[in-house]
Design a protein around this motif. Structure first.
Motif, PDB file in Angstrom:
ATOM      1  N   ILE A 186       0.845  -1.199   0.000  1.00  0.00           N
ATOM      2  CA  ILE A 186       0.000   0.000   0.000  1.00  0.00           C
ATOM      3  C   ILE A 186       0.880   1.249   0.000  1.00  0.00           C
ATOM      4  CG2 ILE A 186      -1.671   1.332   1.359  1.00  0.00           C
ATOM      5  CD1 ILE A 186      -2.778  -1.469   2.299  1.00  0.00           C
ATOM      6  N   GLU A 187       1.947   1.219   0.762  1.00  0.00           N
ATOM      7  CA  GLU A 187       2.884   2.335   0.785  1.00  0.00           C
ATOM      8  C   GLU A 187       3.418   2.614  -0.621  1.00  0.00           C
ATOM      9  OE1 GLU A 187       6.595   3.621   3.623  1.00  0.00           O
ATOM     10  OE2 GLU A 187       6.535   1.532   2.934  1.00  0.00           O
ATOM     11  N   GLY A 188       3.725   1.558  -1.351  1.00  0.00           N
ATOM     12  CA  GLY A 188       4.178   1.712  -2.732  1.00  0.00           C
ATOM     13  C   GLY A 188       3.099   2.307  -3.614  1.00  0.00           C
ATOM     14  N   GLN A 189       1.857   1.880  -3.394  1.00  0.00           N
ATOM     15  CA  GLN A 189       0.744   2.445  -4.162  1.00  0.00           C
ATOM     16  C   GLN A 189       0.595   3.935  -3.888  1.00  0.00           C
ATOM     17  OE1 GLN A 189      -2.192  -0.598  -2.744  1.00  0.00           O
ATOM     18  NE2 GLN A 189      -2.902  -0.460  -4.860  1.00  0.00           N
ATOM     19  N   VAL A 190       0.751   4.335  -2.631  1.00  0.00           N
ATOM     20  CA  VAL A 190       0.643   5.755  -2.276  1.00  0.00           C
ATOM     21  C   VAL A 190       1.760   6.542  -2.956  1.00  0.00           C
ATOM     22  CG1 VAL A 190       0.743   7.433  -0.384  1.00  0.00           C
ATOM     23  CG2 VAL A 190      -0.599   5.336  -0.118  1.00  0.00           C
ATOM     24  N   VAL A 240      -9.340  10.907 -13.528  1.00  0.00           N
ATOM     25  CA  VAL A 240     -10.048   9.635 -13.331  1.00  0.00           C
ATOM     26  C   VAL A 240      -9.056   8.524 -13.003  1.00  0.00           C
ATOM     27  CG1 VAL A 240     -11.512   7.899 -14.444  1.00  0.00           C
ATOM     28  CG2 VAL A 240     -12.009  10.326 -14.750  1.00  0.00           C
ATOM     29  N   ASP A 241      -7.885   8.551 -13.610  1.00  0.00           N
ATOM     30  CA  ASP A 241      -6.858   7.554 -13.291  1.00  0.00           C
ATOM     31  C   ASP A 241      -6.383   7.708 -11.848  1.00  0.00           C
ATOM     32  OD1 ASP A 241      -7.038   6.611 -15.884  1.00  0.00           O
ATOM     33  OD2 ASP A 241      -5.264   7.708 -16.590  1.00  0.00           O
ATOM     34  N   VAL A 242      -6.219   8.944 -11.401  1.00  0.00           N
ATOM     35  CA  VAL A 242      -5.815   9.203 -10.020  1.00  0.00           C
ATOM     36  C   VAL A 242      -6.904   8.710  -9.065  1.00  0.00           C
ATOM     37  CG1 VAL A 242      -5.260  10.994  -8.323  1.00  0.00           C
ATOM     38  CG2 VAL A 242      -4.335  11.153 -10.651  1.00  0.00           C
ATOM     39  N   LEU A 243      -8.145   9.011  -9.361  1.00  0.00           N
ATOM     40  CA  LEU A 243      -9.254   8.566  -8.516  1.00  0.00           C
ATOM     41  C   LEU A 243      -9.345   7.045  -8.466  1.00  0.00           C
ATOM     42  CD1 LEU A 243     -11.898  11.215  -9.571  1.00  0.00           C
ATOM     43  CD2 LEU A 243     -10.848  10.972  -7.310  1.00  0.00           C
ATOM     44  N   THR A 244      -9.064   6.397  -9.572  1.00  0.00           N
ATOM     45  CA  THR A 244      -9.067   4.933  -9.605  1.00  0.00           C
ATOM     46  C   THR A 244      -8.018   4.379  -8.646  1.00  0.00           C
ATOM     47  OG1 THR A 244      -9.855   4.903 -11.882  1.00  0.00           O
ATOM     48  CG2 THR A 244      -8.741   2.910 -11.101  1.00  0.00           C
ATOM     49  N   GLN A 245      -6.846   5.008  -8.617  1.00  0.00           N
ATOM     50  CA  GLN A 245      -5.798   4.568  -7.703  1.00  0.00           C
ATOM     51  C   GLN A 245      -6.167   4.851  -6.245  1.00  0.00           C
ATOM     52  OE1 GLN A 245      -3.156   2.610  -8.324  1.00  0.00           O
ATOM     53  NE2 GLN A 245      -4.231   2.470 -10.281  1.00  0.00           N
ATOM     54  N   VAL A 246      -6.816   5.975  -5.993  1.00  0.00           N
ATOM     55  CA  VAL A 246      -7.284   6.282  -4.631  1.00  0.00           C
ATOM     56  C   VAL A 246      -8.247   5.183  -4.166  1.00  0.00           C
ATOM     57  CG1 VAL A 246      -8.691   7.870  -3.238  1.00  0.00           C
ATOM     58  CG2 VAL A 246      -6.929   8.777  -4.780  1.00  0.00           C
ATOM     59  N   ALA A 247      -9.168   4.787  -5.036  1.00  0.00           N
ATOM     60  CA  ALA A 247     -10.126   3.734  -4.682  1.00  0.00           C
ATOM     61  C   ALA A 247      -9.415   2.414  -4.418  1.00  0.00           C
ATOM     62  CB  ALA A 247     -11.163   3.580  -5.795  1.00  0.00           C
ATOM     63  N   ALA A 248      -8.391   2.110  -5.197  1.00  0.00           N
ATOM     64  CA  ALA A 248      -7.636   0.869  -5.002  1.00  0.00           C
ATOM     65  C   ALA A 248      -6.929   0.875  -3.660  1.00  0.00           C
ATOM     66  CB  ALA A 248      -6.635   0.685  -6.144  1.00  0.00           C
ATOM     67  N   ILE A 249      -6.359   2.025  -3.294  1.00  0.00           N
ATOM     68  CA  ILE A 249      -5.668   2.134  -2.009  1.00  0.00           C
ATOM     69  C   ILE A 249      -6.659   2.005  -0.855  1.00  0.00           C
ATOM     70  CG2 ILE A 249      -4.379   3.724  -0.518  1.00  0.00           C
ATOM     71  CD1 ILE A 249      -3.080   4.781  -3.182  1.00  0.00           C
ATOM     72  N   GLN A 250      -7.813   2.643  -0.985  1.00  0.00           N
ATOM     73  CA  GLN A 250      -8.836   2.525   0.066  1.00  0.00           C
ATOM     74  C   GLN A 250      -9.272   1.078   0.230  1.00  0.00           C
ATOM     75  OE1 GLN A 250     -11.746   5.377  -1.376  1.00  0.00           O
ATOM     76  NE2 GLN A 250     -11.121   6.874   0.163  1.00  0.00           N
ATOM     77  N   SER A 251      -9.458   0.392  -0.883  1.00  0.00           N
ATOM     78  CA  SER A 251      -9.863  -1.005  -0.835  1.00  0.00           C
ATOM     79  C   SER A 251      -8.798  -1.867  -0.160  1.00  0.00           C
ATOM     80  CB  SER A 251     -10.131  -1.506  -2.256  1.00  0.00           C
ATOM     81  OG  SER A 251     -10.492  -2.860  -2.248  1.00  0.00           O
ATOM     82  N   ALA A 252      -7.538  -1.608  -0.484  1.00  0.00           N
ATOM     83  CA  ALA A 252      -6.444  -2.365   0.124  1.00  0.00           C
ATOM     84  C   ALA A 252      -6.369  -2.114   1.626  1.00  0.00           C
ATOM     85  CB  ALA A 252      -5.125  -2.004  -0.557  1.00  0.00           C
ATOM     86  N   LEU A 253      -6.545  -0.861   2.033  1.00  0.00           N
ATOM     87  CA  LEU A 253      -6.548  -0.552   3.469  1.00  0.00           C
ATOM     88  C   LEU A 253      -7.730  -1.200   4.184  1.00  0.00           C
ATOM     89  CD1 LEU A 253      -5.438   3.189   3.481  1.00  0.00           C
ATOM     90  CD2 LEU A 253      -4.241   1.271   4.559  1.00  0.00           C
ATOM     91  N   ASP A 254      -8.887  -1.201   3.535  1.00  0.00           N
ATOM     92  CA  ASP A 254     -10.053  -1.864   4.118  1.00  0.00           C
ATOM     93  C   ASP A 254      -9.779  -3.353   4.327  1.00  0.00           C
ATOM     94  OD1 ASP A 254     -11.491   0.484   4.194  1.00  0.00           O
ATOM     95  OD2 ASP A 254     -12.671   0.041   2.391  1.00  0.00           O
ATOM     96  N   ALA A 255      -9.118  -3.977   3.366  1.00  0.00           N
ATOM     97  CA  ALA A 255      -8.810  -5.406   3.479  1.00  0.00           C
ATOM     98  C   ALA A 255      -7.870  -5.663   4.655  1.00  0.00           C
ATOM     99  CB  ALA A 255      -8.194  -5.919   2.177  1.00  0.00           C
ATOM    100  N   VAL A 256      -6.881  -4.804   4.846  1.00  0.00           N
ATOM    101  CA  VAL A 256      -5.973  -4.951   5.989  1.00  0.00           C
ATOM    102  C   VAL A 256      -6.751  -4.758   7.288  1.00  0.00           C
ATOM    103  CG1 VAL A 256      -3.999  -3.935   7.204  1.00  0.00           C
ATOM    104  CG2 VAL A 256      -3.887  -4.288   4.738  1.00  0.00           C
ATOM    105  N   GLY A 257      -7.597  -3.744   7.334  1.00  0.00           N
ATOM    106  CA  GLY A 257      -8.394  -3.501   8.531  1.00  0.00           C
ATOM    107  C   GLY A 257      -9.291  -4.671   8.881  1.00  0.00           C
ATOM    108  N   LEU A 258      -9.940  -5.245   7.885  1.00  0.00           N
ATOM    109  CA  LEU A 258     -10.810  -6.404   8.136  1.00  0.00           C
ATOM    110  C   LEU A 258     -10.001  -7.591   8.629  1.00  0.00           C
ATOM    111  CD1 LEU A 258     -13.300  -6.182   5.138  1.00  0.00           C
ATOM    112  CD2 LEU A 258     -13.824  -5.892   7.569  1.00  0.00           C
TER     113      LEU A 258
END
Length: 85
Positions: free
Chosen positions: A13-17, A31-49
């Motif tokens: 995730i750090e690399g994605q940021v 839109v490409d930047v927003l897509t990456q933001v969504a991917a990072i949020q999803s990855a963080l959610d997965a770690v949190g879960l």
């Protein structure tokens, strides 16, 4: 998940940021930047879960068996509510 597994995911995730920072710096398409933001949020959610599951199966289960379940469950619910925001 093991501690090492969580750390590996967080480093990814750090690399994605870092990539996201470069995208913004390079004025990449919004839109490409927003897509990456969504991917990072999803990855963080997965770690949190994963952390919530590990905590529940480990710490909370142990507390329940030791007769301290109510306090541990209340703490878990506080964490879940914070995570669900």
């Amino acid at each position: 998940a093991t501690k090492a597994g969580v750390i590996t995911r967080l480093k990814r995730i750090e690399g994605q940021v870092g990539g996201l920072i470069r995208m913004v710096d390079e004025d990449r398409y919004c839109v490409d930047v927003l897509t990456q933001v969504a991917a990072i949020q999803s990855a963080l959610d997965a770690v949190g879960l994963q952390l919530l599951e590990d905590h529940t199966r480990g710490c909370v289960a142990t507390a329940v068996k030791a007769g301290h379940g109510e306090k541990s469950i209340a703490e878990l619910m506080t964490a879940v509510k914070r995570f669900a925001r």
